[in-house]
Design a protein around this motif. Structure first.
Motif, PDB file in Angstrom:
ATOM      1  N   SER A   1      14.802  32.015  20.423  1.00 50.14           N
ATOM      2  CA  SER A   1      14.060  32.096  21.695  1.00 50.14           C
ATOM      3  C   SER A   1      13.189  33.338  21.777  1.00 50.14           C
ATOM      4  CB  SER A   1      15.023  32.046  22.889  1.00 50.14           C
ATOM      5  OG  SER A   1      15.719  30.815  22.915  1.00 50.14           O
ATOM      6  N   ARG A   2      12.605  33.712  20.668  1.00 51.09           N
ATOM      7  CA  ARG A   2      11.720  34.877  20.647  1.00 51.09           C
ATOM      8  C   ARG A   2      10.381  34.542  21.322  1.00 51.09           C
ATOM      9  NH1 ARG A   2      15.271  35.689  16.627  1.00 51.09           N
ATOM     10  NH2 ARG A   2      15.714  37.842  15.980  1.00 51.09           N
ATOM     11  N   VAL A   3       9.786  35.543  21.897  1.00 55.02           N
ATOM     12  CA  VAL A   3       8.525  35.365  22.623  1.00 55.02           C
ATOM     13  C   VAL A   3       7.383  35.315  21.604  1.00 55.02           C
ATOM     14  CG1 VAL A   3       6.971  36.309  24.354  1.00 55.02           C
ATOM     15  CG2 VAL A   3       9.448  36.569  24.616  1.00 55.02           C
TER      16      VAL A   3
ATOM     17  N   TYR B   1       8.145  31.154  25.412  1.00 57.05           N
ATOM     18  CA  TYR B   1       8.967  30.983  24.213  1.00 57.05           C
ATOM     19  C   TYR B   1       9.357  29.517  24.069  1.00 57.05           C
ATOM     20  CZ  TYR B   1      13.037  30.610  27.299  1.00 57.05           C
ATOM     21  OH  TYR B   1      13.928  30.199  28.257  1.00 57.05           O
TER      22      TYR B   1
END
Length: 485
Positions: free
Chosen positions: A379-381, A440
């Motif tokens: 769930s990285r931006v 994300y």
């Protein structure tokens, strides 16, 4: 049958030959007829040589005569007449009748022998393989859309160079041309041609292309009588510079043309699969290491698929060989054949992914085959610039198939979501751009595979925004705290 007396004859005493003047013996006499000579005696006709010469028997018994009268009478009655008629048919049509062969005995001539195979029109059409078009009615006008009508030349503007205008109400689709003086034409350079589609005169979509290659479109909810509402579709050339954008009135646009990338790769290893390294260093001294942006999912796993080596021995160097996987990649990227162009370069590893048997987060390809998510990114931006995100990589499927849940470009060619990608493609360039309003998407880049499928990946990169980096041939650079610059 009447006696034949036309013309005169000349006969020498004791001779069998009769010579006529103004006679037509061949058409009016037959062997076996009776000849009444100028001497009043009867003779038998034994031969007819021509229209003016015949032979008699016995020899002429009278005195020689020239210009004498005569008469020929048939002695075989109606049988002779019938025979004459059949002789005429045989003479005139014998060869033609002989050519008919077995057809002359057919009551119903089949298609295989040149006939229709039927005694009715409908049966003949069936036998000849003619469909309903054989009895369909032709259009009565270029805009006749009566069900079942056959299209005529110029129907709805197709194949014609004459304007086809519709009257209200109008339904359908037609080809259309706008001349330079047309009030409703696109704002084009000169004339334009295109397609006019709609279900009513005031519910239409129009697409036009002018003679200098500009494309326009518009939707109308009134009968179009002017040029209002046209929008131009921009080409890559239109947005290739700030000056051109300014000319179009587009001053605040993020542009990232190939060869001038404004964004850095979000992967801290520059997509080299070697852990965090100095992005300015061309050697990759670390061992193969998967990047956290590709964490395995559904039981999958990563392993090394090969390494591109600087100054490799395969290309004539001294620092070690590159395997067949990497060699094939070099060729696909356009750096092959193996040689000078493949000897030196930034080192990187190829990652090989083996899909597990898990079935979480499924996605069905366009062919109806179930695929399952392969990796997650924690769930990285990865999204910004109006919520867009871009992923690119070189990919090769080695077994099974993979797909993507949004449209992607394969070797620069647009492919719809759900396109199945298989080993038949070899190494190919993947570029996908998608949106996430949340900023994300844990599944991004949304690669789905059939259970147990295997694929290889090289030189991956993530960019915030919609980025076209072209078909890259080396790692796309990042920046991190190890940078030596």
């Amino acid at each position: 049958m009447a006696w034949y007396r036309a013309g005169t004859v000349a006969i020498t005493a004791g001779q069998n030959t009769v010579t006529g003047t103004g006679t037509s013996f061949s058409a009016n006499a037959r062997v076996g007829d009776a000849f009444l000579g100028p001497d009043g005696r009867w003779y038998e006709v034994t031969n007819i040589a021509s229209g003016t010469v015949l032979s008699i028997l016995p020899a002429y018994q009278g005195a020689a005569v020239s210009g004498g009268s005569y008469a020929i009478t048939p002695v075989q009655g109606y049988t002779k007449t019938l025979a004459d008629k059949f002789n005429d048919i045989a003479n005139n049509w014998g060869s033609t009748l002989a050519g008919l062969g077995s057809v002359s005995t057919e009551n119903l001539v089949p298609v295989a022998k040149g006939g229709t195979g039927s005694t009715t029109a409908a049966g003949a059409r069936t036998a000849l393989g003619l469909g309903t078009a054989a009895v369909a009615t032709l259009q009565t006008s270029a805009l006749d859309n009566t069900a079942g009508r056959l299209l005529a030349a110029g129907a709805f503007g197709l194949g014609g160079n004459t304007a086809v205008e519709a009257s209200s109400p109008w339904n359908g689709c037609r080809f259309k041309a706008w001349d330079g003086a047309a009030a409703d034409r696109p704002p084009a350079g000169g004339v334009a041609v295109g397609i006019d589609m709609g279900y009513a005169v005031n519910r239409r979509v129009q697409i036009g292309i002018d003679t200098i290659g500009q494309m326009f479109f518009r939707g109308v909810q009134v009968d179009p009588i002017d040029g209002a509402g046209w929008r131009r579709i921009l080409s890559s050339d239109d947005i290739s510079s700030k000056e051109k954008l300014a000319a179009l009135g587009m001053s605040e646009v993020v542009i990232n043309p190939q060869g001038s990338l404004p964004f850095l790769n979000l992967m801290n290893d520059s997509g080299r699969f070697c852990g965090k390294v100095d992005p300015f260093a061309y050697l990759a001294t670390n061992a193969f290491a998967n990047n956290a942006l590709f964490s395995p999912y559904n039981g999958g796993s990563w392993s090394e698929g090969g390494k591109y080596i600087y100054d490799n021995t395969t290309s004539g160097g001294t620092r070690g060989a590159i395997n067949a996987t990497v060699q094939a990649l070099m060729v696909a990227m356009g750096r092959g054949p193996i040689g000078a162009n493949t000897r030196y370069g930034v080192e990187f590893y190829v990652g090989k992914y083996t899909a597990g048997t898990g079935t979480a987060t499924p996605y069905t390809s366009a062919g109806g085959v179930a695929h399952y998510l392969t990796t997650i990114n924690g769930s990285r931006v990865l999204f910004c610039a109006a919520s867009w995100g871009t992923f690119t990589s070189w990919v090769r499927v080695t077994s099974g198939s993979i797909t993507c849940s949004y449209p992607i470009y394969v070797n620069g060619e647009w492919k719809p979501a759900g396109t199945a990608l298989t080993a038949s493609l070899g190494w190919f360039h993947w570029r996908g751009v998608t949106k996430s309003v949340a900023g994300y998407n844990n599944a991004f880049p949304n690669i789905y595979a059939t259970p147990g499928a295997t694929f290889e990946m090289a030189l991956p990169a993530f960019f915030p925004g919609a980025v076209d980096m072209g078909m890259h041939t080396s790692p796309l650079m990042t920046m991190n705290e190890l940078a030596s610059a």
